[in-house]
Write a protein that holds these residues in place. Structure first.
Motif, PDB file in Angstrom:
ATOM      1  N   VAL B  25     -13.517  -3.054  33.735  1.00 33.16           N
ATOM      2  CA  VAL B  25     -14.551  -1.884  34.326  1.00 33.16           C
ATOM      3  C   VAL B  25     -14.119  -1.572  35.637  1.00 33.16           C
ATOM      4  O   VAL B  25     -13.788  -2.286  36.443  1.00 33.16           O
ATOM      5  N   THR B  26     -14.276  -0.395  35.966  1.00 31.86           N
ATOM      6  CA  THR B  26     -13.722   0.110  37.257  1.00 31.86           C
ATOM      7  C   THR B  26     -14.983   1.136  37.708  1.00 31.86           C
ATOM      8  O   THR B  26     -15.161   1.995  36.998  1.00 31.86           O
ATOM      9  N   PHE B  27     -15.479   0.749  39.002  1.00 33.13           N
ATOM     10  CA  PHE B  27     -16.317   1.759  39.355  1.00 33.13           C
ATOM     11  C   PHE B  27     -16.720   1.429  41.247  1.00 33.13           C
ATOM     12  O   PHE B  27     -16.362   0.424  41.472  1.00 33.13           O
ATOM     13  N   ASP B  28     -17.230   2.497  41.550  1.00 26.45           N
ATOM     14  CA  ASP B  28     -17.710   2.185  43.031  1.00 26.45           C
ATOM     15  C   ASP B  28     -19.091   2.259  43.342  1.00 26.45           C
ATOM     16  O   ASP B  28     -19.671   3.222  42.578  1.00 26.45           O
ATOM     17  N   VAL B  29     -19.878   1.576  44.193  1.00 24.50           N
ATOM     18  CA  VAL B  29     -20.884   2.112  44.450  1.00 24.50           C
ATOM     19  C   VAL B  29     -21.171   2.244  46.043  1.00 24.50           C
ATOM     20  O   VAL B  29     -20.659   1.589  46.833  1.00 24.50           O
ATOM     21  N   ALA B  30     -21.506   3.438  46.279  1.00 24.69           N
ATOM     22  CA  ALA B  30     -21.472   3.795  47.666  1.00 24.69           C
ATOM     23  C   ALA B  30     -22.638   3.377  48.490  1.00 24.69           C
ATOM     24  O   ALA B  30     -23.586   2.685  48.155  1.00 24.69           O
ATOM     25  N   ASP B  31     -22.363   3.186  49.933  1.00 28.71           N
ATOM     26  CA  ASP B  31     -23.375   2.800  50.972  1.00 28.71           C
ATOM     27  C   ASP B  31     -24.957   3.576  50.673  1.00 28.71           C
ATOM     28  O   ASP B  31     -24.784   4.531  50.468  1.00 28.71           O
ATOM     29  N   GLY B  32     -25.768   2.684  50.641  1.00 22.84           N
ATOM     30  CA  GLY B  32     -27.240   3.357  50.310  1.00 22.84           C
ATOM     31  C   GLY B  32     -27.469   3.589  48.991  1.00 22.84           C
ATOM     32  O   GLY B  32     -28.248   4.170  48.808  1.00 22.84           O
ATOM     33  N   GLU B  33     -26.347   3.526  48.169  1.00 28.79           N
ATOM     34  CA  GLU B  33     -26.746   4.188  46.516  1.00 28.79           C
ATOM     35  C   GLU B  33     -27.366   2.913  45.820  1.00 28.79           C
ATOM     36  O   GLU B  33     -27.259   1.710  46.027  1.00 28.79           O
ATOM     37  N   ILE B  34     -28.116   3.556  45.187  1.00 29.89           N
ATOM     38  CA  ILE B  34     -29.128   2.304  44.069  1.00 29.89           C
ATOM     39  C   ILE B  34     -28.568   2.847  42.726  1.00 29.89           C
ATOM     40  O   ILE B  34     -28.733   4.004  42.102  1.00 29.89           O
ATOM     41  N   MET B  35     -27.534   1.835  42.201  1.00 28.56           N
ATOM     42  CA  MET B  35     -26.822   2.344  40.838  1.00 28.56           C
ATOM     43  C   MET B  35     -27.690   1.477  39.895  1.00 28.56           C
ATOM     44  O   MET B  35     -27.732   0.305  39.978  1.00 28.56           O
ATOM     45  N   GLY B  36     -28.007   2.291  38.702  1.00 29.40           N
ATOM     46  CA  GLY B  36     -28.631   1.459  37.702  1.00 29.40           C
ATOM     47  C   GLY B  36     -27.681   1.394  36.567  1.00 29.40           C
ATOM     48  O   GLY B  36     -26.823   2.068  36.544  1.00 29.40           O
ATOM     49  N   ILE B  37     -27.658   0.085  36.056  1.00 29.50           N
ATOM     50  CA  ILE B  37     -26.946  -0.152  34.730  1.00 29.50           C
ATOM     51  C   ILE B  37     -27.702  -0.146  33.410  1.00 29.50           C
ATOM     52  O   ILE B  37     -28.527  -0.962  33.505  1.00 29.50           O
ATOM     53  N   VAL B 212     -37.314   3.196  33.639  1.00 31.31           N
ATOM     54  CA  VAL B 212     -37.401   2.514  35.119  1.00 31.31           C
ATOM     55  C   VAL B 212     -36.317   2.866  35.925  1.00 31.31           C
ATOM     56  O   VAL B 212     -36.379   3.428  37.139  1.00 31.31           O
ATOM     57  N   LEU B 213     -34.919   3.039  35.300  1.00 33.08           N
ATOM     58  CA  LEU B 213     -33.959   3.609  36.270  1.00 33.08           C
ATOM     59  C   LEU B 213     -34.305   4.761  36.747  1.00 33.08           C
ATOM     60  O   LEU B 213     -33.825   5.233  37.928  1.00 33.08           O
ATOM     61  N   PHE B 214     -34.680   5.731  35.989  1.00 34.64           N
ATOM     62  CA  PHE B 214     -35.209   7.236  36.456  1.00 34.64           C
ATOM     63  C   PHE B 214     -35.978   7.242  37.840  1.00 34.64           C
ATOM     64  O   PHE B 214     -35.826   7.947  38.459  1.00 34.64           O
ATOM     65  N   GLN B 215     -36.871   6.113  37.761  1.00 30.95           N
ATOM     66  CA  GLN B 215     -37.680   6.173  38.930  1.00 30.95           C
ATOM     67  C   GLN B 215     -37.037   5.402  40.076  1.00 30.95           C
ATOM     68  O   GLN B 215     -37.138   5.952  41.426  1.00 30.95           O
ATOM     69  N   VAL B 216     -36.092   4.531  39.934  1.00 27.87           N
ATOM     70  CA  VAL B 216     -35.548   3.944  41.019  1.00 27.87           C
ATOM     71  C   VAL B 216     -34.119   4.521  41.422  1.00 27.87           C
ATOM     72  O   VAL B 216     -33.836   4.845  42.685  1.00 27.87           O
ATOM     73  N   ALA B 217     -33.246   4.765  40.298  1.00 25.35           N
ATOM     74  CA  ALA B 217     -31.943   4.676  40.461  1.00 25.35           C
ATOM     75  C   ALA B 217     -31.331   6.144  41.107  1.00 25.35           C
ATOM     76  O   ALA B 217     -31.968   7.262  40.834  1.00 25.35           O
ATOM     77  N   ASP B 218     -30.143   6.223  42.066  1.00 25.65           N
ATOM     78  CA  ASP B 218     -29.624   7.441  42.388  1.00 25.65           C
ATOM     79  C   ASP B 218     -28.672   7.793  41.433  1.00 25.65           C
ATOM     80  O   ASP B 218     -28.444   9.167  40.959  1.00 25.65           O
ATOM     81  N   THR B 219     -28.133   6.759  40.939  1.00 23.92           N
ATOM     82  CA  THR B 219     -27.027   7.160  39.772  1.00 23.92           C
ATOM     83  C   THR B 219     -27.204   5.825  38.704  1.00 23.92           C
ATOM     84  O   THR B 219     -27.654   5.056  38.970  1.00 23.92           O
ATOM     85  N   ILE B 220     -26.753   6.401  37.676  1.00 27.19           N
ATOM     86  CA  ILE B 220     -26.745   5.465  36.417  1.00 27.19           C
ATOM     87  C   ILE B 220     -25.359   5.416  35.759  1.00 27.19           C
ATOM     88  O   ILE B 220     -24.574   6.234  35.469  1.00 27.19           O
ATOM     89  N   LEU B 221     -25.212   4.024  35.507  1.00 27.53           N
ATOM     90  CA  LEU B 221     -23.830   3.697  34.791  1.00 27.53           C
ATOM     91  C   LEU B 221     -24.337   3.126  33.441  1.00 27.53           C
ATOM     92  O   LEU B 221     -25.209   2.293  33.260  1.00 27.53           O
ATOM     93  N   VAL B 222     -23.852   3.803  32.575  1.00 27.71           N
ATOM     94  CA  VAL B 222     -24.154   3.520  31.013  1.00 27.71           C
ATOM     95  C   VAL B 222     -22.749   2.388  30.554  1.00 27.71           C
ATOM     96  O   VAL B 222     -21.808   3.209  30.696  1.00 27.71           O
ATOM     97  N   MET B 223     -23.224   1.552  29.921  1.00 33.49           N
ATOM     98  CA  MET B 223     -22.166   0.558  29.429  1.00 33.49           C
ATOM     99  C   MET B 223     -22.326   0.517  27.835  1.00 33.49           C
ATOM    100  O   MET B 223     -23.590   0.559  27.173  1.00 33.49           O
ATOM    101  N   TYR B 224     -21.289   0.306  27.199  1.00 35.07           N
ATOM    102  CA  TYR B 224     -21.292   0.134  25.848  1.00 35.07           C
ATOM    103  C   TYR B 224     -20.432  -0.834  25.440  1.00 35.07           C
ATOM    104  O   TYR B 224     -19.014  -0.785  25.782  1.00 35.07           O
ATOM    105  N   ALA B 225     -20.465  -2.190  24.754  1.00 34.92           N
ATOM    106  CA  ALA B 225     -19.549  -3.157  24.250  1.00 34.92           C
ATOM    107  C   ALA B 225     -18.555  -3.637  25.366  1.00 34.92           C
ATOM    108  O   ALA B 225     -17.281  -3.644  25.121  1.00 34.92           O
ATOM    109  N   GLY B 226     -18.942  -3.793  26.442  1.00 34.84           N
ATOM    110  CA  GLY B 226     -18.195  -4.403  27.560  1.00 34.84           C
ATOM    111  C   GLY B 226     -17.154  -3.343  28.174  1.00 34.84           C
ATOM    112  O   GLY B 226     -16.431  -3.622  28.985  1.00 34.84           O
ATOM    113  N   HIS B 227     -17.350  -2.108  27.659  1.00 35.60           N
ATOM    114  CA  HIS B 227     -16.614  -1.099  28.418  1.00 35.60           C
ATOM    115  C   HIS B 227     -17.759   0.104  29.518  1.00 35.60           C
ATOM    116  O   HIS B 227     -19.001   0.102  28.937  1.00 35.60           O
TER     117      HIS B 227
END
Lengths: 331, 316
Positions: B25-37, B212-227
């Motif tokens: 998996v490859t991704f970045d989280v920016a300063d001040g970002e709340i990323m939901g998974i 819940v993520l919709f209330q909290v997160a700036d960005t959302i990362l969706v995962m499926y089967a380890g990818h």
């Protein structure tokens, strides 16, 4: 806390009454008549003499009264500290016979319990974090803890006593010595003390070590340990918490074990001919000595109750969860 | 870039073989970002969260790097990682209810933990009390045992405790899952507030509950089967998802105003593949309505718009 103490005192008081009653009742349900035995010991043939001797002894022991009155008298005498007169060692008072034996039993039991608890828990806690120690301590622990007291006692008596000749196998001190406060006597006393102590100590040791090992492993896997580790707490802190929490069930275990250890001590004393309460119980039964048996068992009962009471109090002091349960949580 | 994860692979060692729970998996989280998974059970989201702070004994780091504020984290080395835990990376665990030692007063436990990090309790105490106040707790909770607090209170204590040293990255694993809806809302709001106050720089919130993520997160990362399947701003994931899995996942959520006695809420047919021996190519293709021959080859996780990445041949 005060309510808790009051409740505990009440429960222990009731237990005491029941135990004393049973203690009084059981010898009376045993087959055989102690008075007949004493009369027989005098070896008189004359029937009138026999009758008057029997009457005298029955009056002396209070056995001529109705059974309920014997029971009440027993309680009354108990509060005066009078446990009656021994039949076997007539006319020595039972309390004197018992008090002479108590130090021997306590002398092997208290060190055996305390040391096995401390050493067992320490070894168990260390085994939980060292594979090498675990592979040694666990099988040895299972082996030792599964042994009956008297069997280990016999093995020790044979191995260290008879075969190697390091320790005497019978008695509390050498029969040639007179009890006194001299170096020779005390050294001899200790020499005789080793084997009975060792057999009690070894049997208890394995159980504590195995219990502690399993509890520590469980605590180290628990959520609070994981959370602390994730927050970078050093291993030392996590283990300190785990050890403290694992001690709680062990303290309960100690309370439950006391009765068993005491039973073991009694049997072990018989194996080694050690002049403690165990040997006294055996002699009292063999000689149909009601009063001595009652008196000895009474001490045993009091000992177990007092020890359990103390552990109950200690437990409340070390586990805050029981304390909040007592006062009602204020969440 | 606060957090930068590159081709991270973490496998579980089992008797049957390696379970490839996190497989590149490859991704970045920016300063001040709340990323939901988000993702269903077993998709690797918790593994990802754990990999960033503390691998458990069955997990093995197979490859890839994690860099926080430009510094590479030694995630495979438990002892070396200790220096970064709590100060740089911190965690709010799934099990906040049982996260605190039951036989130690909360304040004393915090004192022990701080001492282990070389921080004096007395110096932090005013700030600790202030933050407890922020989440609606009295400083008096420090004198209590965990058992004396309600579930929501414990959750908030853990939130304050975990962020006390102002970590750069906070990982919240199923933070709200064990709470009732009103406590969920309070905790979700507290998370955002803590970011706004600067107590934590950036945050990763892991949950199976997209609402819940919709209330909290700036960005959302969706995962499926380890990818990774898709990453986009929360609004985009909800309103205009591109990956077929995301679309079906969002489609499985009930909508306010819709009546479900006339129509059935649709689920996703089938189950995720076993990660013991995962199929090559796109791992969603067995359940995907858009699957075609190309899907036998693993799709790259490509940027299709500003801040919107998708791994699907049908989209890019």
């Amino acid at each position: 806390m005060r309510g808790y103490l009051a409740r505990k005192t009440l429960v222990y008081g009731l237990t005491f009454v029941v135990a004393v009653t049973l203690n009084w009742l059981i010898p009376r349900l045993m087959p055989g008549d102690p008075v007949q035995r004493m009369v027989a010991r005098a070896a008189v043939q004359h029937p009138e003499t026999i009758a008057s001797m029997a009457a005298y002894y029955e009056r002396t022991f209070g056995l001529d009264l109705p059974i309920w009155q014997q029971y009440l008298n027993y309680w009354a005498a108990l509060f005066r500290g009078d446990l009656g007169t021994s039949v076997w060692l007539f006319p020595t008072p039972v309390s004197q016979v018992v008090l002479e034996a108590v130090p021997y039993t306590l002398g092997i039991m208290i060190p055996a319990i305390v040391l096995s608890f401390v050493v067992g828990n320490t070894v168990g806690a260390m085994a939980a974090r060292s594979r090498w120690l675990d592979n040694v301590a666990l099988p040895v622990g299972y082996l030792v803890t599964a042994m009956p007291y008297m069997w280990l006692a016999i093995l020790l008596a044979w191995g260290l006593g008879v075969a190697l000749g390091w320790f005497p196998v019978a008695g509390g001190y050498d029969f040639g010595l007179v009890p006194q406060w001299s170096w020779t006597f005390v050294a001899d006393l200790l020499h005789h003390w080793v084997l009975p102590f060792l057999s009690l100590f070894l049997v208890s040791l394995g159980g504590w070590a195995i219990g502690m090992r399993n509890l520590i492993i469980y605590e180290l896997e628990s959520d609070y340990s994981n959370y602390l580790s994730a927050l970078g707490a050093p291993r030392r802190l996590v283990r300190r918490y785990a050890f403290r929490n694992a001690m709680l069930p062990q303290i309960t275990g100690l309370a439950l074990q006391l009765g068993t250890v005491l039973g073991g001590a009694l049997v072990t004393e018989i194996v080694f001919g050690y002049p403690g309460l165990g040997k006294l119980v055996l002699s009292a039964i063999q000689n149909q000595d009601f009063f001595l048996l009652q008196g000895t068992l009474l001490f045993v009962v009091i000992g177990v109750l007092v020890a359990n009471f103390v552990i109950d109090i200690v437990y409340v002091l070390v586990d805050p969860r029981t304390r909040t349960g007592l006062t009602g949580a204020t969440a | 870039m606060a957090l930068s994860v590159t081709d991270l692979r973490v496998w579980y060692r089992t008797l049957k073989g390696d379970v490839k729970a996190l497989d590149g998996v490859t991704f970045d989280v920016a300063d001040g970002e709340i990323m939901g998974i988000a993702g269903e059970s077993g998709c690797g989201k918790t593994t990802l969260g754990k990999a960033l702070i503390r691998l458990d004994t069955r997990m093995r780091h197979e490859g890839g790097t994690v860099a926080l504020d430009g510094e590479k984290l030694p995630i495979a080395d438990d002892a070396a990682m200790r220096r970064y835990r709590y100060r740089e990376v911190s965690l709010i665990p799934q099990y906040a209810m049982s996260a605190m030692n039951p036989t130690r007063k909360i304040g004393k436990m915090i004192r022990d933990l701080l001492a282990a990090h070389g921080v004096r309790y007395a110096e932090v105490l005013p700030e600790l009390e202030r933050r407890l106040g922020l989440v609606g707790l009295d400083a008096e909770v420090l004198k209590r045992y965990p058992i004396e607090l309600s579930g929501g209170m414990k959750q908030r204590v853990v939130l304050v405790l975990s962020t006390l040293l102002n970590p750069s990255l906070l990982i919240g694993d199923e933070v709200t899952s064990a709470l009732d809806v009103s406590s969920q809302k309070a905790v979700a709001r507290a998370l955002v507030e803590f970011r706004d106050h600067g107590f934590v720089r950036s945050m990763i919130v892991i949950t199976h509950d997209i609402s819940v993520l919709f209330q909290v997160a700036d960005t959302i990362l969706v995962m499926y089967a380890g990818h990774l399947a898709e990453k986009a701003p929360a609004r985009t994931i909800i309103d205009a998802p591109l990956h077929p899995y995301t679309k079906m996942l969002i489609g499985a959520l009930p909508q306010v105003g819709d009546r479900y006695d006339e129509q059935r809420l649709s689920g996703i047919e089938g189950r995720p593949p076993s990660l013991l021996d995962p199929p090559t190519g796109c791992r969603f293709r067995d359940r995907c309505p858009l699957a075609h021959d190309r899907c036998a080859e693993a799709p790259p996780f490509r940027e299709v718009a500003e801040g919107h990445q998708v791994a699907c041949w049908a989209v890019s």
